[in-house]
Design a protein around this motif. Structure first.
Motif, PDB file in Angstrom:
ATOM      1  N   UNK A 398       0.803  -1.220   0.000  1.00 30.62           N
ATOM      2  CA  UNK A 398       0.000   0.000   0.000  1.00 30.62           C
ATOM      3  C   UNK A 398       0.837   1.273   0.000  1.00 30.62           C
ATOM      4  N   UNK A 399       2.115   1.144   0.394  1.00 35.03           N
ATOM      5  CA  UNK A 399       2.982   2.313   0.479  1.00 35.03           C
ATOM      6  C   UNK A 399       3.911   2.371  -0.730  1.00 35.03           C
ATOM      7  N   UNK A 400       4.155   3.578  -1.222  1.00 35.45           N
ATOM      8  CA  UNK A 400       5.113   3.755  -2.314  1.00 35.45           C
ATOM      9  C   UNK A 400       6.512   3.417  -1.815  1.00 35.45           C
ATOM     10  N   UNK A 401       6.818   3.799  -0.593  1.00 37.25           N
ATOM     11  CA  UNK A 401       8.097   3.448   0.024  1.00 37.25           C
ATOM     12  C   UNK A 401       7.855   2.291   0.998  1.00 37.25           C
ATOM     13  N   UNK A 402       8.814   2.000   1.848  1.00 34.73           N
ATOM     14  CA  UNK A 402       8.635   0.942   2.849  1.00 34.73           C
ATOM     15  C   UNK A 402       8.870   1.554   4.227  1.00 34.73           C
ATOM     16  N   UNK A 403       7.802   1.954   4.931  1.00 35.05           N
ATOM     17  CA  UNK A 403       7.960   2.565   6.252  1.00 35.05           C
ATOM     18  C   UNK A 403       8.382   1.543   7.298  1.00 35.05           C
ATOM     19  N   UNK A 404       8.702   2.051   8.486  1.00 35.97           N
ATOM     20  CA  UNK A 404       9.209   1.199   9.560  1.00 35.97           C
ATOM     21  C   UNK A 404       8.222   0.109   9.960  1.00 35.97           C
ATOM     22  N   UNK A 405       6.933   0.416   9.899  1.00 32.82           N
ATOM     23  CA  UNK A 405       5.949  -0.587  10.311  1.00 32.82           C
ATOM     24  C   UNK A 405       5.995  -1.820   9.414  1.00 32.82           C
ATOM     25  N   UNK A 406       6.324  -1.629   8.163  1.00 34.41           N
ATOM     26  CA  UNK A 406       6.368  -2.763   7.232  1.00 34.41           C
ATOM     27  C   UNK A 406       7.637  -3.585   7.446  1.00 34.41           C
ATOM     28  N   UNK A 407       8.771  -2.911   7.604  1.00 29.90           N
ATOM     29  CA  UNK A 407       9.994  -3.667   7.879  1.00 29.90           C
ATOM     30  C   UNK A 407       9.885  -4.385   9.222  1.00 29.90           C
ATOM     31  N   UNK A 408       9.238  -3.729  10.194  1.00 32.64           N
ATOM     32  CA  UNK A 408       9.031  -4.369  11.486  1.00 32.64           C
ATOM     33  C   UNK A 408       8.102  -5.561  11.383  1.00 32.64           C
ATOM     34  N   UNK A 409       7.085  -5.442  10.529  1.00 38.42           N
ATOM     35  CA  UNK A 409       6.150  -6.549  10.325  1.00 38.42           C
ATOM     36  C   UNK A 409       6.873  -7.758   9.731  1.00 38.42           C
ATOM     37  N   UNK A 410       7.777  -7.505   8.807  1.00 41.09           N
ATOM     38  CA  UNK A 410       8.556  -8.592   8.205  1.00 41.09           C
ATOM     39  C   UNK A 410       9.451  -9.257   9.251  1.00 41.09           C
ATOM     40  N   UNK A 411      10.043  -8.421  10.104  1.00 34.83           N
ATOM     41  CA  UNK A 411      10.878  -8.964  11.181  1.00 34.83           C
ATOM     42  C   UNK A 411      10.053  -9.831  12.127  1.00 34.83           C
ATOM     43  N   UNK A 412       8.897  -9.325  12.523  1.00 34.73           N
ATOM     44  CA  UNK A 412       8.022 -10.061  13.436  1.00 34.73           C
ATOM     45  C   UNK A 412       7.617 -11.403  12.835  1.00 34.73           C
ATOM     46  N   UNK A 413       7.287 -11.416  11.546  1.00 31.75           N
ATOM     47  CA  UNK A 413       6.829 -12.644  10.886  1.00 31.75           C
ATOM     48  C   UNK A 413       7.927 -13.700  10.818  1.00 31.75           C
TER      49      UNK A 413
END
Length: 703
Positions: A398-413
């Motif tokens: 959904x984001x043009x860039x990759x905000x911290x919440x998305x990188x954090x979500x990948x880490x959590x997963x």
């Protein structure tokens, strides 16, 4: 528009009355417009219809817990394994974030160590009930400042539903202002290039600004009365649409006013005639867009249904401003606003030997070859539709860039159950809680099922997903859970949660596409038939706009995937692009065909087609550039949906303006001739073949 009516707002005295009226309107609506963003409802769940199962589950869930609380997750990762110092740091930070406003301090959980020993997570509930969804735009950045990003091999990120929604809120924060500035700059530059006057551009811009403010004030009243749902997306698009479409109407009026200034010495008379001749086309165009937007009220999605009236109000007010305030301001200013290209009484009009006249003579030589070839090219562009993936966007996409919440979500997963913090929620009767929990646990993809919480004859059961809550796999699991728990006797189960909300949103969007597109086509066809008093011409015009839409969508799909690398498109993307391109694209055909009909009554259809093209080509092209530029301003917002919408509409408008309207429609008019007006009496008026333009002839613009 009758001649006497046309001059009502621009007489020697009434022009001042008109300006005073709009000043009063701004005095009343201005303060209300400033409050509009304060009543936006940006929560995903509020966009769904009441009939959706996830909506029903959410209402029942309120009996058990505060649904205005979203969990933020602070995730720590050290690839070699977290240390005791890491755990101490996480515990210290868990205590500190409890002091942040809106954090539910007594419910903070963690730090929790992952099974592989390489990560920690702390769950921090954030309440948004008082301050609203936009509060996350303040809370999440403050939480990130508090915990940092890590050092010495330890990475830290704030994610979870609150973190993702906080990044959404940040992306949408100030959307009105950013889009207003971007659209305003585009309009200023294009008007300067169009008019080549250092002053004239001010009047359409001021009129558009007045219209936007008045529209926002009116919309605020409707939203405050719970008549419509307003969100950041609809208010942002409102600014773009009012500036783009309003400037289009201004360009058409000013072009006709400039024509009449060359024929009439009195500027008041010239403006009355300009309104008399251009007014019907502007009214019909605005009516088409307004009714097209209002068709969105039939949508199941509240966000889509609410956007329709918001944009319809914007277009309606914009049209009124351009037909009353703008003419009054221009008449007050006089001819000098056109300096240095002032249209003096009796001066020559060079549209008869301009580029559009020369294009017309070329098309007239082989009109059938031209329109067939154009259709083939547009059809080829439409083949790109095979690459369109409009099945919804995950949070990551959904984001043009990759905000911290998305990188954090990948880490959590990587270290925990990917669906942690966003469970599938099932509400059932208390008596059936056990069987429902067992049925839920039997579904593949549900990693863990909580013990039922019973209250007031109902039971709440959470199921942790083993996959990301926004993934297609999660949507499939929701379907399986529903099939399973609905079969439990006496359970009366309702399945909700974020994944269920997303599933119901996509289903509703798909239903909206099937329902609203045919309605819009029928409405536009009816308006065109009434305006042109014919049936063949409206059918042809509608077919060309649909072909243009398909071509624009095909090109956009290829660009999104191959150039921008976007992960797909929102489920509502085809519908929004359709409504904007059909409603707005038909504008240019209305502008052209009303002029063609006017000239056809005097000279016949073939000559009228060429006169219409030569006299409207410049202004319609300028209008298309302005509208495309304002929609392209949506690309300044770092959200994929808005970037895709802006590109597709901008490209489609340019395609419709430069190719469909100027080449395809003109070629069809020349080839079909007077029969385009069937069954009206104009279809019986024979064309003067001697006046049909041969290559090299000069188009004579009627005086």
């Amino acid at each position: 528009m009758h001649m006497k009516v046309a001059g009502v707002f621009t007489g020697r005295i009434t022009k001042w009355v008109t300006v005073v009226f709009w000043v009063a309107v701004i005095a009343i609506t201005g303060p209300l417009a400033g409050k509009l963003t304060g009543i936006e409802d940006n929560e995903t769940s509020s966009w769904l219809p009441a009939s959706a199962e996830s909506t029903q589950a959410l209402k029942l869930q309120e009996r058990f817990q505060d649904t205005d609380v979203l969990p933020a997750i602070i995730v720590y990762e050290r690839p070699g394994g977290v240390t005791a110092a890491d755990q101490a740091l996480a515990a210290e930070q868990a205590a500190r974030v409890q002091d942040i406003q809106y954090v539910v301090s007594n419910q903070v959980v963690g730090p929790i160590k992952s099974q592989d020993g390489q990560a920690l997570s702390t769950i921090v509930p954030v309440t948004i009930g008082v301050a609203g969804w936009d509060a996350l735009a303040d809370v999440i950045p403050e939480m990130r400042d508090e915990v940092g990003t890590g050092q010495g091999g330890l990475s830290i990120a704030v994610t979870g539903p609150a973190g993702v929604n906080g990044d959404f809120a940040t992306a949408f924060a100030g959307i009105d202002g950013r889009l207003l500035i971007a659209a305003g700059l585009v309009v200023i530059v294009l008007l300067l290039l169009t008019y080549r006057s250092p002053v004239l551009w001010i009047f359409p811009l001021v009129s558009a600004g007045v219209a936007l403010t008045a529209a926002q004030g009116i919309i605020y009243l409707f939203a405050k009365g719970d008549v419509i749902t307003v969100n950041a997306q609809s208010t942002g698009i409102l600014a773009v649409l009012v500036f783009g479409a309003g400037t289009d109407y201004a360009l058409l009026l000013v072009a006709r006013y400039r024509e009449e200034l060359r024929r009439h010495e009195d500027r008041h008379e010239a403006m009355a005639l300009a309104l008399h001749r251009a007014g019907p086309a502007i009214l019909a165009s605005a009516a088409t867009v307004v009714i097209g937007m209002l068709c969105l009220v039939f949508a199941e999605l509240n966000s889509t249904a609410g956007m329709g009236p918001v944009l319809a109000i914007g277009i309606g007010v914009g049209m009124l401003a351009m037909l009353t305030l703008l003419p009054a301001l221009l008449v007050i200013a006089g001819r000098k606003v056109f300096w240095p290209m002032t249209p003096h009484f009796g001066s020559a009009d060079h549209t008869a030997d301009g580029i559009w006249a020369r294009l017309g003579t070329r098309i007239a030589a082989r009109p059938r070859t031209v329109w067939l070839g154009t259709c083939v090219v547009l059809g080829a562009l439409a083949l790109g539709l095979v690459q369109l993936d409009a099945k919804g966007l995950s949070y990551e996409d959904s984001f043009v860039n990759k905000p911290e919440s998305i990188t954090g979500q990948e880490t959590y997963a990587r270290h925990f159950d990917a669906g942690g913090g966003q469970p599938v929620v099932v509400i059932s009767t208390a008596d059936a809680a056990g069987p429902v929990a067992d049925a839920m646990a039997s579904v593949d993809g549900i990693a863990e099922v909580s013990d039922p919480v019973v209250k007031g004859g109902l039971a709440l059961i959470d199921g942790t997903l083993s996959v990301g809550a926004d993934s297609e796999a999660a949507q499939d699991i929701v379907g399986q859970v529903r099939d399973t728990v609905h079969g439990v006797p006496g359970a009366d189960a309702r399945v909700g949660g974020d994944s269920a909300i997303l599933t119901d949103t996509l289903d509703a969007a798909d239903a909206d596409n099937r329902l609203i597109i045919p309605i819009v086509l029928g409405v536009v066809l009816l308006i065109l038939a009434l305006l042109l008093r014919a049936l063949v011409a409206p059918l042809i015009l509608l077919a060309t706009v649909v072909l243009s839409y398909l071509a624009a969508l095909g090109v956009s799909a290829v660009v999104f995937k191959q150039v921008f690398g976007f992960g797909g498109a929102d489920a509502g993307f085809p519908l929004f692009v359709f409504v904007f391109l059909v409603a707005l694209g038909i504008d240019y055909n209305i502008f052209l065909m009303t002029r063609v009909r006017e000239e056809a009554l005097k000279y016949g259809t073939r000559r009228g087609a060429l006169i219409g093209l030569s006299s409207t080509g410049g202004v319609i092209t300028s209008a298309g550039l302005v509208l495309a530029g304002t929609f392209a301003a949506l690309g300044t917002i770092p959200m994929v949906f808005l970037a895709e919408l802006g590109f597709a509409v901008a490209f489609g408008v340019l395609l419709d303006t430069l190719i469909v309207r100027s080449i395809l429609v003109t070629a069809l008019n020349l080839d079909i001739g007077r029969y385009v007006w069937w069954p009206s009496g104009l279809a019986k008026k024979p064309d003067d073949e001697s006046s049909a333009m041969a290559e090299g002839d000069q188009v004579l613009v009627s005086q």
